[in-house]
Enzyme design. Structure first.
Site, PDB file in Angstrom:
ATOM      1  N   GLU A   1       0.826  -1.211   0.000  1.00  0.00           N
ATOM      2  CA  GLU A   1       0.000   0.000   0.000  1.00  0.00           C
ATOM      3  C   GLU A   1       0.860   1.261   0.000  1.00  0.00           C
ATOM      4  OE1 GLU A   1      -1.125   1.802   3.647  1.00  0.00           O
ATOM      5  OE2 GLU A   1      -1.273  -0.148   4.640  1.00  0.00           O
TER       6      GLU A   1
ATOM      7  N   LYS B   1      -5.847  10.522   0.931  1.00  0.00           N
ATOM      8  CA  LYS B   1      -5.966   9.160   1.469  1.00  0.00           C
ATOM      9  C   LYS B   1      -7.176   8.507   0.801  1.00  0.00           C
ATOM     10  CE  LYS B   1      -6.350   6.666   5.844  1.00  0.00           C
ATOM     11  NZ  LYS B   1      -6.623   6.776   7.283  1.00  0.00           N
TER      12      LYS B   1
ATOM     13  N   VAL C   1      -5.791   0.062   2.791  1.00  0.00           N
ATOM     14  CA  VAL C   1      -5.895  -1.394   2.623  1.00  0.00           C
ATOM     15  C   VAL C   1      -6.990  -1.733   1.616  1.00  0.00           C
ATOM     16  CG1 VAL C   1      -6.537  -3.559   3.780  1.00  0.00           C
ATOM     17  CG2 VAL C   1      -4.909  -2.009   4.864  1.00  0.00           C
TER      18      VAL C   1
ATOM     19  N   ASP D   1     -18.745   3.569  13.287  1.00  0.00           N
ATOM     20  CA  ASP D   1     -17.458   3.782  12.612  1.00  0.00           C
ATOM     21  C   ASP D   1     -16.782   2.432  12.366  1.00  0.00           C
ATOM     22  OD1 ASP D   1     -15.103   4.696  11.585  1.00  0.00           O
ATOM     23  OD2 ASP D   1     -14.652   6.099  13.212  1.00  0.00           O
TER      24      ASP D   1
ATOM     25  N   SER E   1     -14.327   0.369   9.507  1.00  0.00           N
ATOM     26  CA  SER E   1     -13.436   0.576   8.363  1.00  0.00           C
ATOM     27  C   SER E   1     -13.933  -0.136   7.109  1.00  0.00           C
ATOM     28  CB  SER E   1     -12.038   0.063   8.716  1.00  0.00           C
ATOM     29  OG  SER E   1     -11.218   0.046   7.569  1.00  0.00           O
ATOM     30  N   ALA E   2     -13.753   0.535   5.973  1.00  0.00           N
ATOM     31  CA  ALA E   2     -14.080  -0.075   4.676  1.00  0.00           C
ATOM     32  C   ALA E   2     -13.193  -1.282   4.381  1.00  0.00           C
ATOM     33  CB  ALA E   2     -13.930   0.963   3.566  1.00  0.00           C
TER      34      ALA E   2
ATOM     35  N   LYS F   1      -5.327  -3.043  14.059  1.00  0.00           N
ATOM     36  CA  LYS F   1      -4.672  -1.972  14.820  1.00  0.00           C
ATOM     37  C   LYS F   1      -5.240  -1.943  16.235  1.00  0.00           C
ATOM     38  CE  LYS F   1      -3.569   0.878  10.818  1.00  0.00           C
ATOM     39  NZ  LYS F   1      -4.345   0.460   9.661  1.00  0.00           N
TER      40      LYS F   1
END
Length: 304
Positions: free
Chosen positions: A26, A88, A108, A140, A142-143, A161
């Site tokens: 990435e 981003k 990612v 919330d 993450s995609a 994380k």
């Protein structure tokens, strides 16, 4: 039509055409992960580790309206210097970045999409995104998780994380049928530490066993990726209590400042780095190196 947007470097293209191992990397870590020139040095070192382990590195980004697979040293340096001015980029951003012909550093999720378009099966990163703490109120999520449910790329990472709600992240992946595999571990690593208190779906102790399972998954056309959780090397892991205290303090400040959405993760990682006096960044770099090594070995085995 895809060829209009997709630009694969000569080296990566030849490797793919000749069934040679390729590892996707990435670019958010370059633009948003650390300051220049450390970001460029780290990115080039990751590529070097991939080569030393017998694979071809394919660092992915969007430059001037093109999905670039396999960046040159000059392009990596350009991204590193431009830093936070690069957008981003996740799945939702790709059409706009391409249409405007601007630069995007891939998360990612976006890296998985572009790797899949290029037919690259293995991707090495630091840690995946996941369900944020307090997501039952903020929603919330993450995609990255949705991409893992839909895109056929194996992601070698040091777990989720540690700023995230790891239990809920695992529940989400289970619901979407994404296998979470521990490489030589029963416990899901938590990025900076080898332990999290949560267990993986499967433990795999050698690369061949991992490649065999991945091959079956692809041959059966079972949609979605695979999370290969590779713990940070023991000598580089941080103290569990120190890192958790740092994260809790960072989360408190995040809440006080009202920071939300895609700005949350960079803020938290930066704050944890500040609280730990830079030790968290050193750990971050070492775990990425370790993931690049394992991903390269996996790509080699898959090609056999």
């Amino acid at each position: 039509m895809i060829e209009k947007y997709l630009e694969i470097s000569k080296e990566v293209k030849e490797a793919l055409e000749n069934n040679k191992p390729v590892v996707a990397l990435e670019s958010t870590i370059i633009s948003h992960g650390m300051p220049y020139p450390q970001n460029v040095e780290t990115a080039l070192n990751v590529e070097k580790i991939v080569r030393e382990n017998g694979a071809i590195p394919a660092t992915i980004a969007i430059l001037n309206g093109k999905l670039k697979v396999g960046l040159s040293k000059e392009e990596i340096d350009y991204l590193g210097k431009k830093g936070l001015d690069v957008v981003k980029t996740s799945r939702r951003d790709i059409p706009f970045i391409l249409a405007k012909k601007i630069d995007g550093a891939t998360t990612v999720a976006a890296t998985m999409i572009i790797a899949n378009l290029a037919k690259i099966k293995v991707f090495a990163t630091g840690g995946i995104g996941g369900v944020h703490r307090g997501a039952q109120e903020s929603f919330d999520i993450s995609a990255d998780l949705e991409e893992l449910a839909n895109t056929n790329v194996a992601v070698v990472c040091a777990g989720a994380k540690s700023i995230l709600d790891i239990g809920l992240t695992l529940e989400y992946l289970e619901t979407h049928g994404v296998p979470v595999v521990g490489y030589q571990t029963n416990e899901l690593p938590a990025f900076y530490t080898r332990k999290s208190g949560f267990f993986v779906d499967y433990r795999v102790d050698d690369i061949k066993e991992l490649a065999d399972a991945l091959k079956v998954k692809y041959e059966l056309n079972l949609k979605g990726g695979m999370v290969i959780a590779n713990p940070i090397p023991e000598k580089y892991q941080m103290d569990y209590d120190i890192i958790n205290n740092a994260i809790n303090n960072a989360l408190k400040e995040l809440d006080e400042k009202g920071i939300k959405g895609k700005e949350s993760t960079p803020f938290l990682l930066s704050k944890v780095k500040e609280i730990t006096k830079g030790k968290s960044l050193d750990s971050n770099i070492q775990l990425v190196y370790n993931n690049a090594k394992i991903a390269s070995q996996l790509a080699n085995e898959l090609c056999k």
